[in-house]
Scaffold this motif. Structure first.
Motif, PDB file in Angstrom:
ATOM      1  N   ASP A   1      37.499  49.956  44.031  1.00 23.18           N
ATOM      2  CA  ASP A   1      36.793  50.782  45.025  1.00 23.18           C
ATOM      3  C   ASP A   1      35.317  50.443  44.859  1.00 23.18           C
TER       4      ASP A   1
ATOM      5  N   HIS B   1      44.173  55.093  40.840  1.00 19.33           N
ATOM      6  CA  HIS B   1      44.089  53.775  40.195  1.00 19.33           C
ATOM      7  C   HIS B   1      44.672  53.815  38.780  1.00 19.33           C
TER       8      HIS B   1
ATOM      9  N   HIS C   1      30.752  52.290  42.484  1.00 21.52           N
ATOM     10  CA  HIS C   1      31.620  53.348  42.995  1.00 21.52           C
ATOM     11  C   HIS C   1      31.477  54.639  42.184  1.00 21.52           C
TER      12      HIS C   1
ATOM     13  N   HIS D   1      39.610  57.088  38.557  1.00 22.76           N
ATOM     14  CA  HIS D   1      40.256  57.888  39.607  1.00 22.76           C
ATOM     15  C   HIS D   1      41.779  57.784  39.531  1.00 22.76           C
TER      16      HIS D   1
ATOM     17  N   HIS E   1      38.431  51.855  37.089  1.00 30.73           N
ATOM     18  CA  HIS E   1      37.729  53.145  36.967  1.00 30.73           C
ATOM     19  C   HIS E   1      38.756  54.243  36.757  1.00 30.73           C
TER      20      HIS E   1
HETATM   21 ZN   LIG Z   1      37.927  55.515  43.240  1.00 29.72          ZN
END
Ligand SMILES: [Zn+2]
Length: 339
Positions: free
Chosen positions: A120, A38, A98, A35, A33
């Motif tokens: 996550d 990450h 998530h 974020h 993803h």
């Molecule tokens: Zn995340």
């Protein structure tokens, strides 16, 4: 070790796949993803790896990063729940609840062993990866992180709070990406007043719209309509964690959405008459994390001890509660660029 997490946060699955980080010599990266925690080594991965992700994640990265992303041959969007064959491995991405585009990763190695990474994740999920070996997110891995309310109760209390507070002035909402968009969707039916977002967030919300989110009343901050809404004083201003925070909130109510700072027995925490924190979360709590591991069928678990979670506590709990072979990640740096 067949699976681990490196010092920079790269989840390694055998010697083939990294997730959410770069290690030299691994041919494939999965981006679970968007974020920031990450995204370590993403530029290195663009140079050296084939990068797999979902279409929404690719679209969000395209809005946020440079314009060359859609034209690079080594970034590939793959369908959820479809097995693709790469480097003699079978790779499957499943939704993990998530945020938009986020996935769990399942890799079947040439010898038939299946290993995976939760990313996550939220809970419950409709479908869970089936693996023998699992790298597990440990954000709420402490036995002290068991919420005494459901996310639905938290959502409802959040809606009630906004409906109440907007009667006396603007409401400002501050949240991580993903949580923020979920909050807007929650409020869509209950609130008739407009939402205002800065240009970057506004562009990102367009991607959410394209992928089915109902975000009907959001205005771009520079427009005439947004100015009118501000003059009238009834609006909801949206901030994600990368935006500059409002310095003077005046008559506005500030609502921060985070499960991290909240109490476990009440989803709403009142800092002052005009400042609240609501425990909207896109992460499973401790009990839910154990439940997730049970359903994956994993017999060996590496808890991610790199992203500031509770890797050590969680590994102990997994041994005791589920009887699986669990240990925290080693977080070694040595293989990032070979020896
Ligand atoms: Zn995340």
């Amino acid at each position: 070790m067949r699976i681990d997490v490196s010092g920079s946060g790269a989840v390694t699955l055998d010697n083939v796949v990294t997730c959410d980080g770069f290690v030299y010599g691994y041919p494939i990266r999965v981006q679970t993803h968007v974020h920031e925690d990450h995204r370590a080594g993403f530029n290195d991965s663009k140079g050296f790896q084939h990068i797999l992700m979902t279409q929404p994640t690719l679209d969000l990265l395209t809005v946020e990063l440079d314009a060359d992303i859609p034209y690079r041959g080594n970034l590939e969007a793959i369908q959820l729940d479809q097995t693709v064959s790469r480097e003699n491995c079978q790779i499957r991405l499943l939704d993990n609840g998530h945020m938009l585009g986020s996935v769990q990763v399942e890799v079947t190695l040439p010898d038939g062993v299946r290993c995976g990474y939760s990313g996550d994740f939220a809970w419950p999920l409709e479908e869970v990866i089936e693996v023998e070996e699992l790298v597990l997110d440990s954000t709420y891995g402490s036995p002290n992180s068991v919420r005494k309310f459901t996310q639905e109760e938290a959502n409802n209390q959040f809606i009630e709070l906004v409906v109440e507070r907007i009667k006396s002035g603007p409401v400002m909402i501050l949240a991580h990406r993903g949580t923020l968009q979920r909050a807007i969707s929650c409020l869509d039916d209950a609130i008739k007043d407009p939402f205002i977002a800065g240009p970057r967030l506004f562009a990102e919300l367009e991607v959410y719209r394209q992928h089915g989110y109902s975000l009907t009343k959001v205005l771009n901050t520079g427009t005439q309509e947004a100015r009118v809404a501000r003059d009238e004083g009834r609006y909801i201003r949206l901030y994600d964690t990368r935006d500059l925070r409002p310095t003077d909130t005046g008559s506005a109510t500030l609502i921060t959405l985070s499960a991290y700072m909240s109490r476990l027995d009440d989803p709403v925490l009142e800092y002052s008459e005009k400042s609240f924190c609501v425990a909207l979360s896109d992460h499973a709590d401790y009990k839910e994390t154990l439940e997730y591991v049970y359903y994956t069928g994993a017999k060996k678990v590496i808890t991610d001890n790199c992203r500031g979670g509770h890797g050590v506590e969680l590994a102990l709990a997994l041994k005791q509660e589920l009887g699986v072979d669990a240990q925290p990640s080693t977080n070694q740096f040595e293989r990032e660029w070979g020896r």
